[in-house]
Design a protein around this motif. Structure first.
Motif, PDB file in Angstrom:
ATOM      1  N   ASN A 119     -25.205 -36.293 -22.498  1.00 52.35           N
ATOM      2  CA  ASN A 119     -24.692 -37.271 -23.449  1.00 52.35           C
ATOM      3  C   ASN A 119     -25.491 -38.566 -23.454  1.00 52.35           C
ATOM      4  O   ASN A 119     -25.196 -39.473 -24.222  1.00 52.35           O
ATOM      5  CB  ASN A 119     -23.223 -37.582 -23.138  1.00 52.35           C
ATOM      6  N   GLN A 120     -26.484 -38.653 -22.566  1.00 50.94           N
ATOM      7  CA  GLN A 120     -27.306 -39.854 -22.531  1.00 50.94           C
ATOM      8  C   GLN A 120     -28.375 -39.811 -23.610  1.00 50.94           C
ATOM      9  O   GLN A 120     -28.836 -38.749 -24.007  1.00 50.94           O
ATOM     10  CB  GLN A 120     -27.976 -40.007 -21.150  1.00 50.94           C
ATOM     11  N   SER A 121     -28.789 -40.995 -24.076  1.00 49.68           N
ATOM     12  CA  SER A 121     -29.883 -41.078 -25.043  1.00 49.68           C
ATOM     13  C   SER A 121     -31.223 -41.076 -24.314  1.00 49.68           C
ATOM     14  O   SER A 121     -31.344 -41.610 -23.210  1.00 49.68           O
ATOM     15  CB  SER A 121     -29.759 -42.364 -25.872  1.00 49.68           C
ATOM     16  N   PHE A 122     -32.220 -40.468 -24.944  1.00 50.02           N
ATOM     17  CA  PHE A 122     -33.569 -40.479 -24.406  1.00 50.02           C
ATOM     18  C   PHE A 122     -34.326 -41.605 -25.101  1.00 50.02           C
ATOM     19  O   PHE A 122     -34.476 -41.594 -26.321  1.00 50.02           O
ATOM     20  CB  PHE A 122     -34.255 -39.141 -24.656  1.00 50.02           C
ATOM     21  N   GLN A 123     -34.774 -42.578 -24.347  1.00 54.07           N
ATOM     22  CA  GLN A 123     -35.389 -43.757 -24.935  1.00 54.07           C
ATOM     23  C   GLN A 123     -36.842 -43.878 -24.498  1.00 54.07           C
ATOM     24  O   GLN A 123     -37.164 -43.615 -23.348  1.00 54.07           O
ATOM     25  CB  GLN A 123     -34.622 -45.019 -24.521  1.00 54.07           C
TER      26      GLN A 123
END
Length: 270
Positions: free
Chosen positions: A24-28
């Motif tokens: 659920n984490q964003s890849f930045q």
């Protein structure tokens, strides 16, 4: 047995929970900054790539690349990827990329033209002087104050962005250490930049300039070569002209920038 099953269930549950959390984490790949420009009378968006492990404590200073056409849906993502890869294979040092998102690139990247048709077709053009002042007086000090930067500054520009980078090189070469210029639109205003007196660039030294052009028509190809030959007269500037006949105006930037960054950051060519 019941105890072992309870432990297994607990371990599995925690593992799945951790996986779900990561899923659920964003890849930045960067961060977004905003700078209000009094010169341009508008707020500009900056996309910033910081090298892996960057912190003001562990990396004392980093070179900075200023990328024209630096919006997320333009050139920022793939140029940041090139910088990350070339850093990983130790072809260049950890480097910050500052992508300058566009508002009106025709306005910002062109100087006034005397060509009536261009004035009709592109009515907002002709304000590169203000944009260059923004880079010099507002953007560079802003980046220097917020990040651990070295004195090494590179500009990357293609097409009209290449025209702007050329204008800076000829008129204010001290703004950047390195110039990566791809397919510059030197046809602008009947190629008047190529007829400019080389007063400022002849006074500078230690710069590195990379110019690439693809299969993009006789005029653009000839102009790029003429430009390279003009600045080669100053023997204190390191120049590489790189024709890429397998590329066109749409495909050239990625390959051209890759080879350009290798040249600009190669210690053997310093």
């Amino acid at each position: 047995m019941r105890f072992l099953l309870s432990i297994l269930f607990l371990f599995t549950g925690n593992f799945v929970s951790a996986q779900n959390t990561k899923a659920n984490q964003s890849f930045q790949i960067g961060k977004i900054e905003e700078i209000h420009s009094a010169i341009l009378n508008e707020t500009r968006t900056l996309n910033i790539y910081l090298p892996g492990g960057y912190s003001a404590d562990t990396l004392k200073t980093c070179p900075v690349i200023y990328l024209l056409d630096g919006s997320a849906n333009e050139d920022f993502i793939h140029i940041a990827g090139l910088v990350q890869f070339l850093t990983m294979i130790e072809k260049m040092p950890p480097t910050i990329v500052v992508g300058i998102a566009n508002v009106d690139r025709k306005r910002d990247f062109t100087f006034p033209t005397t060509i009536k048709k261009d004035l009709v077709d592109f009515p907002t053009t002709g304000f590169s002087t203000k944009f260059i002042s923004f880079i010099e007086e507002e953007l560079q000090p802003f980046i220097h104050s917020k990040y651990s930067t070295s004195s090494s500054k590179t500009i990357i520009g293609q097409s009209l962005g290449g025209l702007l980078a050329t204008e800076i090189l000829l008129n204010k070469p001290q703004l950047f250490s390195n110039y990566l210029i791809v397919s510059p639109s030197l046809w602008w205003n009947n190629e008047s930049l190529l007829r400019n007196p080389l007063t400022e660039i002849n006074k500078t030294d230690g710069k590195k300039v990379y110019i690439a052009v693809g299969k993009e028509g006789q005029k653009m190809e000839a102009d790029a070569k003429k430009f390279a030959d003009l600045i080669r007269v100053n023997k204190k500037i390191s120049v590489k002209f790189n024709p890429l006949p397998k590329e066109n105006h749409l495909t050239i930037l990625h390959n051209g920038a890759y080879q350009g960054l290798e040249f600009l950051f190669d210690s053997k060519t310093n």
